[in-house]
Design a protein around this motif. Structure first.
Motif, PDB file in Angstrom:
ATOM      1  N   TRP A  94      14.772  -8.726  -2.961  1.00  0.00           N
ATOM      2  CA  TRP A  94      15.333  -7.125  -4.116  1.00  0.00           C
ATOM      3  C   TRP A  94      14.411  -6.161  -2.947  1.00  0.00           C
ATOM      4  O   TRP A  94      13.325  -6.175  -3.164  1.00  0.00           O
ATOM      5  N   TYR A  95      15.113  -5.000  -3.579  1.00  0.00           N
ATOM      6  CA  TYR A  95      14.311  -3.807  -3.025  1.00  0.00           C
ATOM      7  C   TYR A  95      13.762  -2.426  -3.922  1.00  0.00           C
ATOM      8  O   TYR A  95      14.982  -2.493  -5.077  1.00  0.00           O
ATOM      9  N   LEU A  96      12.760  -2.410  -4.155  1.00  0.00           N
ATOM     10  CA  LEU A  96      12.981  -1.225  -4.927  1.00  0.00           C
ATOM     11  C   LEU A  96      12.190  -0.227  -4.312  1.00  0.00           C
ATOM     12  O   LEU A  96      11.192   0.225  -3.801  1.00  0.00           O
ATOM     13  N   GLN A  97      12.427   1.642  -4.832  1.00  0.00           N
ATOM     14  CA  GLN A  97      11.597   2.153  -4.436  1.00  0.00           C
ATOM     15  C   GLN A  97      11.428   2.499  -5.168  1.00  0.00           C
ATOM     16  O   GLN A  97      11.107   3.100  -6.496  1.00  0.00           O
ATOM     17  N   ALA A  98       9.716   3.139  -5.252  1.00  0.00           N
ATOM     18  CA  ALA A  98       9.163   3.180  -6.000  1.00  0.00           C
ATOM     19  C   ALA A  98       7.442   3.791  -5.819  1.00  0.00           C
ATOM     20  O   ALA A  98       7.493   3.080  -4.714  1.00  0.00           O
ATOM     21  N   ASP A  99       6.995   4.370  -6.497  1.00  0.00           N
ATOM     22  CA  ASP A  99       5.782   4.793  -6.034  1.00  0.00           C
ATOM     23  C   ASP A  99       4.136   3.746  -6.706  1.00  0.00           C
ATOM     24  O   ASP A  99       4.407   3.231  -8.252  1.00  0.00           O
ATOM     25  N   ALA A 100       3.238   3.050  -5.644  1.00  0.00           N
ATOM     26  CA  ALA A 100       2.497   2.056  -6.337  1.00  0.00           C
ATOM     27  C   ALA A 100       1.516   2.539  -7.452  1.00  0.00           C
ATOM     28  O   ALA A 100       0.998   1.623  -7.872  1.00  0.00           O
ATOM     29  N   GLU A 101       1.737   3.786  -7.299  1.00  0.00           N
ATOM     30  CA  GLU A 101       0.672   4.283  -9.070  1.00  0.00           C
ATOM     31  C   GLU A 101       1.635   4.622 -10.100  1.00  0.00           C
ATOM     32  O   GLU A 101       1.207   4.048 -11.460  1.00  0.00           O
ATOM     33  N   ARG A 102       3.321   3.866 -10.261  1.00  0.00           N
ATOM     34  CA  ARG A 102       3.662   3.843 -11.139  1.00  0.00           C
ATOM     35  C   ARG A 102       4.765   2.899 -11.510  1.00  0.00           C
ATOM     36  O   ARG A 102       6.062   3.508 -11.073  1.00  0.00           O
ATOM     37  N   LEU A 103       5.136   1.444 -11.128  1.00  0.00           N
ATOM     38  CA  LEU A 103       5.818   0.531 -10.785  1.00  0.00           C
ATOM     39  C   LEU A 103       6.444   0.191 -12.213  1.00  0.00           C
ATOM     40  O   LEU A 103       5.725   0.233 -12.966  1.00  0.00           O
ATOM     41  N   ASP A 124      -6.528   8.126  -3.796  1.00  0.00           N
ATOM     42  CA  ASP A 124      -7.985   7.462  -4.875  1.00  0.00           C
ATOM     43  C   ASP A 124      -7.008   5.917  -5.156  1.00  0.00           C
ATOM     44  O   ASP A 124      -5.987   6.073  -5.687  1.00  0.00           O
ATOM     45  N   PRO A 125      -8.035   4.855  -4.268  1.00  0.00           N
ATOM     46  CA  PRO A 125      -6.772   3.528  -4.927  1.00  0.00           C
ATOM     47  C   PRO A 125      -6.701   2.633  -6.215  1.00  0.00           C
ATOM     48  O   PRO A 125      -6.078   2.125  -6.454  1.00  0.00           O
ATOM     49  N   LEU A 126      -8.095   3.203  -6.978  1.00  0.00           N
ATOM     50  CA  LEU A 126      -7.911   2.837  -8.088  1.00  0.00           C
ATOM     51  C   LEU A 126      -6.520   3.013  -8.943  1.00  0.00           C
ATOM     52  O   LEU A 126      -6.390   1.809  -9.747  1.00  0.00           O
ATOM     53  N   PRO A 127      -6.222   4.213  -9.260  1.00  0.00           N
ATOM     54  CA  PRO A 127      -5.144   4.259 -10.356  1.00  0.00           C
ATOM     55  C   PRO A 127      -3.786   3.236  -9.581  1.00  0.00           C
ATOM     56  O   PRO A 127      -3.243   2.241 -10.591  1.00  0.00           O
ATOM     57  N   ALA A 128      -3.650   2.684  -8.678  1.00  0.00           N
ATOM     58  CA  ALA A 128      -2.637   1.604  -8.008  1.00  0.00           C
ATOM     59  C   ALA A 128      -3.140   0.623  -8.128  1.00  0.00           C
ATOM     60  O   ALA A 128      -2.576  -0.422  -8.701  1.00  0.00           O
ATOM     61  N   LEU A 129      -4.544  -0.243  -7.766  1.00  0.00           N
ATOM     62  CA  LEU A 129      -4.897  -1.477  -7.982  1.00  0.00           C
ATOM     63  C   LEU A 129      -5.097  -1.972  -9.654  1.00  0.00           C
ATOM     64  O   LEU A 129      -4.330  -2.651  -9.743  1.00  0.00           O
ATOM     65  N   ARG A 130      -5.102  -0.288 -10.582  1.00  0.00           N
ATOM     66  CA  ARG A 130      -4.533  -0.853 -11.674  1.00  0.00           C
ATOM     67  C   ARG A 130      -3.496  -1.546 -11.869  1.00  0.00           C
ATOM     68  O   ARG A 130      -3.560  -2.217 -12.982  1.00  0.00           O
ATOM     69  N   ASP A 179     -15.704  -1.956  -4.384  1.00  0.00           N
ATOM     70  CA  ASP A 179     -15.956  -1.404  -6.381  1.00  0.00           C
ATOM     71  C   ASP A 179     -14.552  -0.919  -7.003  1.00  0.00           C
ATOM     72  O   ASP A 179     -14.854  -1.328  -7.985  1.00  0.00           O
ATOM     73  N   ALA A 180     -13.953  -0.086  -6.097  1.00  0.00           N
ATOM     74  CA  ALA A 180     -12.855  -0.095  -6.471  1.00  0.00           C
ATOM     75  C   ALA A 180     -11.504  -1.169  -6.767  1.00  0.00           C
ATOM     76  O   ALA A 180     -11.021  -1.768  -8.009  1.00  0.00           O
TER      77      ALA A 180
END
Length: 280
Positions: A94-103, A124-130, A179-180
């Motif tokens: 399945w395909y989804l256009q999306a921002d890693a920080e707001r899935l 900053d990778p932290l928001p996407a990792l969260r 650390d992140a």
């Protein structure tokens, strides 16, 4: 690091048609990441390929986990359109256009996240990792790669002889990424570094390949890059030419995996595990 997300999307959108043919390193590292799954006990039913691009790793993941549903997510719609075109009719994607920080995904809806060369495109990778922790189920796996600070070292140094504008991104160190991941709520992160070197006949081909995979400069800068500056860049890069007549371009690739930790009391820390750097 300041990155223009609209430029990132545009660069990858323009690269969609030729990306898979040019992304030699990305394809190799993606294959090596999938081979690392041999050491990890997981059989996901629903997994996310974050930054799926033209879907090469999604197809490989489908072959690895034939019963799994693979959700291919990318910021650039043309990449996903190319991925759909290349997919076998038998594969479950399945395909989804999306921002890693707001899935746009439900909490705890996935058992695994696979992400090849995505985190370096985030300031900053932290928001996407969260966000990835949010969508993973407890004990879900994140397996990712990113570029380390020694990547594109020759190009960075050559640009310094041209002007003081930012031309090459500042990539995240392995320890900062670890650390992140802990801050985001992942348990037992394991990280290591691999080094790769590509070779080119001339600088124009090197730059064309970087643009061809969407790796253009997405940092704000002033002024135009004139033909005179390009000639100065060519001259500066010649200092790196090898005895066999090639221009090298080095990459430091950070590999990481971790498990989605159960919710813990605030302030409780998890240990990091770093594997010694390998020397080629």
């Amino acid at each position: 690091m300041i990155l223009n997300k609209h430029l990132v999307r545009r660069h990858f959108a323009h690269a969609a048609a030729d990306y898979e043919a040019l992304a030699t390193l990305q394809n190799q590292v993606g294959q090596e990441m999938i081979e690392r799954l041999d050491l990890l006990k997981i059989d996901p039913q629903m997994l996310l390929d974050l930054g799926a691009g033209t879907g090469l790793q999604s197809r490989r993941l489908n072959r690895r986990f034939p019963r799994a549903r693979v959700l291919a997510v990318d910021l650039a719609l043309p990449m996903l359109q190319e991925a759909r075109r290349r997919k076998s009719w038998r594969q479950r994607q399945w395909y989804l256009q999306a921002d890693a920080e707001r899935l746009p995904l439900r909490d705890q809806s996935l058992q695994m996240v696979f992400s090849n060369f995505v985190l370096q495109w985030l300031p900053d990778p932290l928001p996407a990792l969260r966000e990835l922790r949010r969508v993973l189920q407890p004990e879900g796996l994140i397996l990712c790669s990113s570029l380390g600070p020694d990547s594109l070292r020759e190009l960075r140094q050559a640009f310094r002889s041209v002007d003081e504008e930012p031309h090459v991104h500042d990539f995240l160190d392995m320890h900062d990424l670890g650390d992140a991941m802990v801050q985001a709520g992942f348990a037992d992160p394991v990280l290591d570094v691999e080094r790769y070197e590509l070779h080119y006949d001339d600088l124009d081909t090197l730059l064309r390949d970087l643009r061809g995979i969407g790796a253009g400069n997405s940092q704000p800068r002033r002024g135009l890059f004139t033909p005179r500056k390009l000639q100065r860049l060519r001259s500066a890069y010649e200092e790196f030419r090898t005895p066999d007549g090639k221009l090298p371009l080095q990459y430091e690739v950070v590999h990481a995996h971790a498990w989605r930790a159960a919710d813990r009391p605030s302030g409780e820390l998890q240990p990091l595990q770093f594997i010694p750097r390998r020397r080629n």
